[in-house]
Design a protein around this motif. Sequence first.
Motif, PDB file in Angstrom:
ATOM      1  N   ALA A  31     -43.965  52.049  84.204  1.00 54.49           N
ATOM      2  CA  ALA A  31     -44.721  52.659  83.438  1.00 54.49           C
ATOM      3  C   ALA A  31     -44.016  52.955  82.124  1.00 54.49           C
ATOM      4  CB  ALA A  31     -45.226  54.183  84.027  1.00 54.49           C
ATOM      5  N   TRP A  32     -42.649  53.671  82.216  1.00 49.35           N
ATOM      6  CA  TRP A  32     -42.016  53.665  81.025  1.00 49.35           C
ATOM      7  C   TRP A  32     -42.114  52.321  80.109  1.00 49.35           C
ATOM      8  CZ3 TRP A  32     -37.254  51.020  80.131  1.00 49.35           C
ATOM      9  CH2 TRP A  32     -36.791  51.294  79.005  1.00 49.35           C
TER      10      TRP A  32
ATOM     11  N   SER B 142     -45.454  51.532  78.665  1.00 51.48           N
ATOM     12  CA  SER B 142     -45.586  52.097  77.461  1.00 51.48           C
ATOM     13  C   SER B 142     -44.867  51.827  76.403  1.00 51.48           C
ATOM     14  CB  SER B 142     -45.270  53.759  77.770  1.00 51.48           C
ATOM     15  OG  SER B 142     -44.067  53.845  77.999  1.00 51.48           O
ATOM     16  N   ARG B 143     -43.646  51.325  76.381  1.00 53.86           N
ATOM     17  CA  ARG B 143     -43.005  50.682  75.259  1.00 53.86           C
ATOM     18  C   ARG B 143     -43.800  49.281  74.748  1.00 53.86           C
ATOM     19  NH1 ARG B 143     -36.604  51.335  74.588  1.00 53.86           N
ATOM     20  NH2 ARG B 143     -37.406  50.472  72.630  1.00 53.86           N
TER      21      ARG B 143
ATOM     22  N   PRO C 136     -48.122  50.348  73.287  1.00 59.47           N
ATOM     23  CA  PRO C 136     -47.942  51.793  72.790  1.00 59.47           C
ATOM     24  C   PRO C 136     -49.361  52.487  72.420  1.00 59.47           C
ATOM     25  CG  PRO C 136     -47.077  50.435  71.425  1.00 59.47           C
ATOM     26  CD  PRO C 136     -46.988  49.455  72.395  1.00 59.47           C
ATOM     27  N   SER C 137     -50.244  51.538  72.409  1.00 60.88           N
ATOM     28  CA  SER C 137     -51.614  51.971  72.161  1.00 60.88           C
ATOM     29  C   SER C 137     -52.334  52.608  73.457  1.00 60.88           C
ATOM     30  CB  SER C 137     -52.373  50.978  71.492  1.00 60.88           C
ATOM     31  OG  SER C 137     -52.768  49.870  72.434  1.00 60.88           O
ATOM     32  N   ILE C 138     -51.800  52.281  74.449  1.00 61.47           N
ATOM     33  CA  ILE C 138     -52.324  52.677  75.584  1.00 61.47           C
ATOM     34  C   ILE C 138     -51.887  54.118  76.214  1.00 61.47           C
ATOM     35  CG2 ILE C 138     -52.731  52.437  78.440  1.00 61.47           C
ATOM     36  CD1 ILE C 138     -52.542  49.349  77.663  1.00 61.47           C
ATOM     37  N   PRO C 139     -52.635  55.113  76.356  1.00 60.19           N
ATOM     38  CA  PRO C 139     -52.192  56.529  76.609  1.00 60.19           C
ATOM     39  C   PRO C 139     -51.043  56.477  77.892  1.00 60.19           C
ATOM     40  CG  PRO C 139     -54.488  56.228  76.294  1.00 60.19           C
ATOM     41  CD  PRO C 139     -54.212  55.247  76.344  1.00 60.19           C
ATOM     42  N   ARG C 140     -50.126  57.510  77.523  1.00 56.23           N
ATOM     43  CA  ARG C 140     -49.275  57.372  78.855  1.00 56.23           C
ATOM     44  C   ARG C 140     -49.881  57.829  80.010  1.00 56.23           C
ATOM     45  NH1 ARG C 140     -43.463  60.101  77.641  1.00 56.23           N
ATOM     46  NH2 ARG C 140     -44.969  61.707  76.857  1.00 56.23           N
ATOM     47  N   TRP C 141     -50.852  58.765  79.972  1.00 58.97           N
ATOM     48  CA  TRP C 141     -51.221  59.389  81.130  1.00 58.97           C
ATOM     49  C   TRP C 141     -51.944  58.431  82.058  1.00 58.97           C
ATOM     50  CZ3 TRP C 141     -56.320  59.248  82.001  1.00 58.97           C
ATOM     51  CH2 TRP C 141     -57.311  59.081  80.864  1.00 58.97           C
TER      52      TRP C 141
ATOM     53  N   LEU D  36     -51.526  55.072  81.959  1.00 64.45           N
ATOM     54  CA  LEU D  36     -50.481  54.124  82.557  1.00 64.45           C
ATOM     55  C   LEU D  36     -49.978  54.753  83.975  1.00 64.45           C
ATOM     56  CD1 LEU D  36     -48.665  52.227  79.544  1.00 64.45           C
ATOM     57  CD2 LEU D  36     -49.802  51.077  81.251  1.00 64.45           C
ATOM     58  N   TRP D  37     -49.225  55.908  83.629  1.00 65.75           N
ATOM     59  CA  TRP D  37     -48.602  56.538  84.811  1.00 65.75           C
ATOM     60  C   TRP D  37     -49.460  56.856  85.799  1.00 65.75           C
ATOM     61  CZ3 TRP D  37     -43.483  58.373  85.030  1.00 65.75           C
ATOM     62  CH2 TRP D  37     -42.775  57.951  83.957  1.00 65.75           C
TER      63      TRP D  37
END
Length: 210
Positions: free
Chosen positions: A101-102, A105-106, A109-114, A116-117
């Motif tokens: 997920a980390w 996210s890199r 970056p346009s996809i919200p972290r919440w 992805l995780w």
Amino acid sequence: MSVYSTRWISTLVALFAFRLAFGLSSEFFFEDETQIYLLGLRYYATGRWPFFGPDVVWTKSEIPGALQALLVGVPLNVAPIPESPLVLLNVLSMGALAALAWYLSRRLPSIPRWLLWGWLLTIPWTLQFSTHVINPSYVLPAAIVFFLGFFEAVPVFRLGAIAPPVAYFMMGAAVAWIMQIHMSWPLLLPYAATAWIGERRHGMRVLVAR
């Protein structure tokens, strides 16, 4: 610690508890699950080094290597309760999924972290094969490590998040891990070869060093 950090940590703890509860409530007495657990239980009960892992039904043989039995037996040595191998498995799988997920996210970056995780930690196929004691569950952490290394080893995909020598080490360690768990490890070799050949523009010295 900020309120945001506290909420983030609390959410991850809750997700870990959910994944662990899912694994503990899954079917245990199928043949594959029972065999994997008994491999570790035999090591725990006898103390004898396990030279072989799961059975390969279609060749009537066993996968060489101690890793599968150790991944079940060592947690029993640390905490002699039946659930301890599942706790270690869930730590490994959630740690690997968090690393994925980390990395995503890199890369995205346009996809919200919440999103992805939350998606990676709760999708049905990773819940089914990363939370309870069966050998494909132990493949997932190593597979994630392998492909993180692969994407950082191939120049066209590289973000610079992982140094190339570390990426190659990750691929090699992951293959060595999966070789002792499952018969799918040859599928990774073309990816490793592709990454290695991709460095040819840097010359033979770099190829040998990798």
